[in-house]
Write a protein that holds these residues in place. Structure first.
Motif, mmCIF file in Angstrom:
data_model
loop_
_atom_site.group_PDB
_atom_site.id
_atom_site.type_symbol
_atom_site.label_atom_id
_atom_site.label_comp_id
_atom_site.label_asym_id
_atom_site.label_seq_id
_atom_site.Cartn_x
_atom_site.Cartn_y
_atom_site.Cartn_z
ATOM 1 N N PRO A 203 1.156 -1.100 0.079
ATOM 2 C CA PRO A 203 -0.012 -0.479 0.342
ATOM 3 C C PRO A 203 1.434 1.430 0.110
ATOM 4 O O PRO A 203 1.781 1.457 0.628
ATOM 5 N N LEU A 204 0.436 2.138 -0.632
ATOM 6 C CA LEU A 204 0.976 3.704 -0.689
ATOM 7 C C LEU A 204 0.655 4.709 0.712
ATOM 8 O O LEU A 204 -0.883 4.621 0.361
ATOM 9 N N LEU A 205 0.553 5.411 1.485
ATOM 10 C CA LEU A 205 1.524 5.934 2.585
ATOM 11 C C LEU A 205 1.346 7.068 2.374
ATOM 12 O O LEU A 205 2.592 7.736 1.721
ATOM 13 N N GLN A 206 0.621 8.147 3.287
ATOM 14 C CA GLN A 206 1.020 9.296 3.200
ATOM 15 C C GLN A 206 1.695 9.986 3.811
ATOM 16 O O GLN A 206 1.907 9.332 5.140
ATOM 17 N N VAL A 207 2.676 10.452 4.412
ATOM 18 C CA VAL A 207 3.092 11.077 4.706
ATOM 19 C C VAL A 207 2.741 11.215 6.355
ATOM 20 O O VAL A 207 3.343 11.197 7.464
ATOM 21 N N GLU A 208 2.035 11.912 6.402
ATOM 22 C CA GLU A 208 1.135 11.879 7.034
ATOM 23 C C GLU A 208 0.666 11.297 8.068
ATOM 24 O O GLU A 208 -0.149 11.382 9.251
ATOM 25 N N ASP A 209 0.222 10.197 8.061
ATOM 26 C CA ASP A 209 0.334 8.808 7.910
ATOM 27 C C ASP A 209 0.666 8.198 9.092
ATOM 28 O O ASP A 209 0.773 7.098 9.784
ATOM 29 N N LEU A 210 2.386 8.409 8.963
ATOM 30 C CA LEU A 210 3.422 7.519 9.000
ATOM 31 C C LEU A 210 3.875 7.859 10.861
ATOM 32 O O LEU A 210 3.336 9.090 11.015
ATOM 33 N N PRO A 211 4.332 6.714 11.603
ATOM 34 C CA PRO A 211 4.679 7.263 12.810
ATOM 35 C C PRO A 211 5.767 8.543 13.120
ATOM 36 O O PRO A 211 6.355 9.149 11.993
ATOM 37 N N ALA A 212 5.663 9.366 13.610
ATOM 38 C CA ALA A 212 6.559 10.921 14.080
ATOM 39 C C ALA A 212 7.700 10.456 13.812
ATOM 40 O O ALA A 212 8.481 10.931 13.304
ATOM 41 N N PRO A 213 8.599 9.101 14.091
ATOM 42 C CA PRO A 213 10.029 9.558 13.786
ATOM 43 C C PRO A 213 10.202 9.109 12.012
ATOM 44 O O PRO A 213 10.948 10.235 11.617
ATOM 45 N N ALA A 214 9.331 8.414 11.503
ATOM 46 C CA ALA A 214 9.401 7.887 9.929
ATOM 47 C C ALA A 214 8.367 9.614 9.456
ATOM 48 O O ALA A 214 9.251 10.196 8.747
ATOM 49 N N ARG A 215 7.436 10.118 9.871
ATOM 50 C CA ARG A 215 7.775 11.632 9.559
ATOM 51 C C ARG A 215 8.770 12.102 9.255
ATOM 52 O O ARG A 215 8.863 13.584 8.469
ATOM 53 N N ALA A 216 9.301 12.619 10.455
ATOM 54 C CA ALA A 216 10.545 13.303 10.662
ATOM 55 C C ALA A 216 11.806 12.946 9.314
ATOM 56 O O ALA A 216 12.641 14.344 8.656
ATOM 57 N N PHE A 217 11.909 11.628 9.889
ATOM 58 C CA PHE A 217 12.758 11.490 8.511
ATOM 59 C C PHE A 217 12.475 11.225 6.853
ATOM 60 O O PHE A 217 12.799 12.632 5.730
ATOM 61 N N TYR A 218 11.091 11.105 6.278
ATOM 62 C CA TYR A 218 10.965 12.217 5.014
ATOM 63 C C TYR A 218 10.774 13.570 5.142
ATOM 64 O O TYR A 218 10.512 13.924 3.995
ATOM 65 N N ARG A 219 11.128 14.670 6.172
ATOM 66 C CA ARG A 219 10.843 15.456 6.326
ATOM 67 C C ARG A 219 12.666 16.456 5.255
ATOM 68 O O ARG A 219 12.934 17.616 5.265
ATOM 69 N N GLU A 220 13.043 15.522 6.046
ATOM 70 C CA GLU A 220 14.893 15.821 4.937
ATOM 71 C C GLU A 220 15.250 15.070 4.295
ATOM 72 O O GLU A 220 14.336 13.981 3.524
ATOM 73 N N ASN A 221 15.705 15.227 2.592
ATOM 74 C CA ASN A 221 15.756 15.655 1.630
ATOM 75 C C ASN A 221 17.456 15.409 1.444
ATOM 76 O O ASN A 221 17.644 16.642 1.313
ATOM 77 N N ARG A 222 18.373 14.492 0.981
ATOM 78 C CA ARG A 222 19.753 14.786 0.630
ATOM 79 C C ARG A 222 19.929 13.103 -0.707
ATOM 80 O O ARG A 222 19.501 12.203 -0.352
ATOM 81 N N ARG A 223 20.938 13.632 -1.078
ATOM 82 C CA ARG A 223 21.556 12.677 -2.002
ATOM 83 C C ARG A 223 23.072 12.852 -1.654
ATOM 84 O O ARG A 223 23.932 13.812 -1.036
ATOM 85 N N VAL A 224 23.619 11.549 -1.182
ATOM 86 C CA VAL A 224 24.817 11.248 -0.235
ATOM 87 C C VAL A 224 25.805 10.533 -1.817
ATOM 88 O O VAL A 224 26.096 10.266 -2.200
ATOM 89 N N ALA A 225 27.094 12.086 -1.786
ATOM 90 C CA ALA A 225 28.337 12.156 -2.161
ATOM 91 C C ALA A 225 29.510 10.939 -1.932
ATOM 92 O O ALA A 225 29.541 10.765 -0.389
ATOM 93 N N ASN A 226 29.682 10.174 -2.253
ATOM 94 C CA ASN A 226 30.811 9.184 -1.552
ATOM 95 C C ASN A 226 31.845 9.156 -2.835
ATOM 96 O O ASN A 226 33.218 8.064 -2.640
ATOM 97 N N GLY A 227 32.388 10.701 -3.125
ATOM 98 C CA GLY A 227 33.374 10.620 -4.632
ATOM 99 C C GLY A 227 35.088 9.954 -2.931
ATOM 100 O O GLY A 227 36.027 10.254 -3.889
ATOM 101 N N LYS A 228 35.051 11.136 -2.420
ATOM 102 C CA LYS A 228 35.919 11.067 -1.289
ATOM 103 C C LYS A 228 36.391 9.652 -1.158
ATOM 104 O O LYS A 228 37.573 8.927 -0.894
ATOM 105 N N ALA A 229 35.653 8.672 -0.640
ATOM 106 C CA ALA A 229 36.370 7.473 -0.211
ATOM 107 C C ALA A 229 36.606 6.874 -1.756
ATOM 108 O O ALA A 229 37.448 5.971 -1.749
ATOM 109 N N LYS A 230 35.997 6.838 -2.766
ATOM 110 C CA LYS A 230 36.547 6.489 -3.722
ATOM 111 C C LYS A 230 37.950 7.194 -3.964
ATOM 112 O O LYS A 230 38.688 5.962 -4.504
#
Length: 270
Positions: A203-230
């Protein structure tokens, strides 16, 4: 002989321990209940790895052992989180990005403290692997997709963390992002996993229907670069995206382990 002391032998750190034991190294795994008795082990270690998260009073390992760690000639590593970067609005973040502005402020403080000790700090995104993947949630009926089309986040297969940490045994101190090459939406990953199992997407759920910790996670949005380790470690993820990682996991699953959950299982788990 190389002797690795692991403080907090959880899912990821235990697999690192298994890998170095396969090289003939000695490992000593110390859980929370034994932290106060770890003095001798730390003095004898040639490598020290902590995967212990901070608690309400900070980092429990550093509270007890910061002076000893600062004086130790051992290689020191710490498993941190890319959550220290907070929200980047979907932009790429590398190790030069500021930390401590998001929900993981205690983790960011621990991250800085380990860096001050000269540690190799491994900032890890969503970890998946055997026994800990979208497949497990699909099969136990707890899976769902999240309707967050603009939210991307990075992942890493546990085996790629193992290879990155081992590569850093010969690398310089500092922070390293160990992430795959393809940040993706949670819903895309879950749909792909379901298709590999021949199951309908959950099923597809809306962010507001998730538990509070999960809602906090989905309020953050980033892509992580791994070039330094490479660049500095010569590391490359064996599983460049969730697709390769999930295909590998599915190929190793026994047919008996793949069975659809009861039709009402997802609803019961929300």
């Amino acid at each position: 002989m190389n002797r690795l002391v692991i403080l907090g032998p959880g899912y990821t750190a235990s697999r690192i321990g298994d890998a170095v034991e396969g090289r003939g190294w000695q490992t000593l795994r110390i859980g929370r209940a034994d932290f106060d008795a770890a003095d001798a082990a730390l003095r004898q270690a040639t490598l020290i790895l902590s995967s212990v998260p901070p608690d309400g009073e900070g980092d429990p390992v550093l509270r007890r052992y910061a002076p000893a760690l600062a004086a130790s000639p051992a290689w020191i590593g710490y498993l941190s989180s890319t959550g220290v970067y907070g929200d980047a609005g979907g932009a790429w973040v590398d190790e030069t990005a500021p930390i401590g502005t998001g929900r993981r402020r205690a983790r960011a403080a621990a991250d800085r403290a380990w860096l001050d000790l000269g540690a190799r700090v491994f900032r890890l995104p969503g970890i998946y692997g055997p026994g800990r993947s979208s497949f497990d949630r699909l099969l136990d009926g707890s899976a769902y997709r999240v309707d967050a089309s603009d939210q991307l986040f990075s992942r890493v297969h546990v085996d790629d963390i193992v290879s990155g940490v081992i590569a850093a045994f010969d690398g310089p101190p500092g922070a390293y992002n160990l992430a795959d090459d393809l940040p993706a939406r949670q819903s895309d990953v879950m749909s792909y996993a379901a298709a590999l199992l021949g199951m309908a997407a959950p099923p597809l759920l809306q962010v507001e229907d998730l538990p509070a910790p999960a809602r906090a996670f989905y309020r953050e949005n980033r892509r992580v670069a791994n070039g330094k380790a490479k660049r500095l470690l010569g590391w490359r993820p064996a599983f460049a995206s969730y697709r390769e990682g999930l295909r590998d996991l599915s190929a190793k699953m026994s047919p008996a382990s793949v069975s659809a959950p009861p039709s009402n299982a997802v609803a019961d788990q929300r």
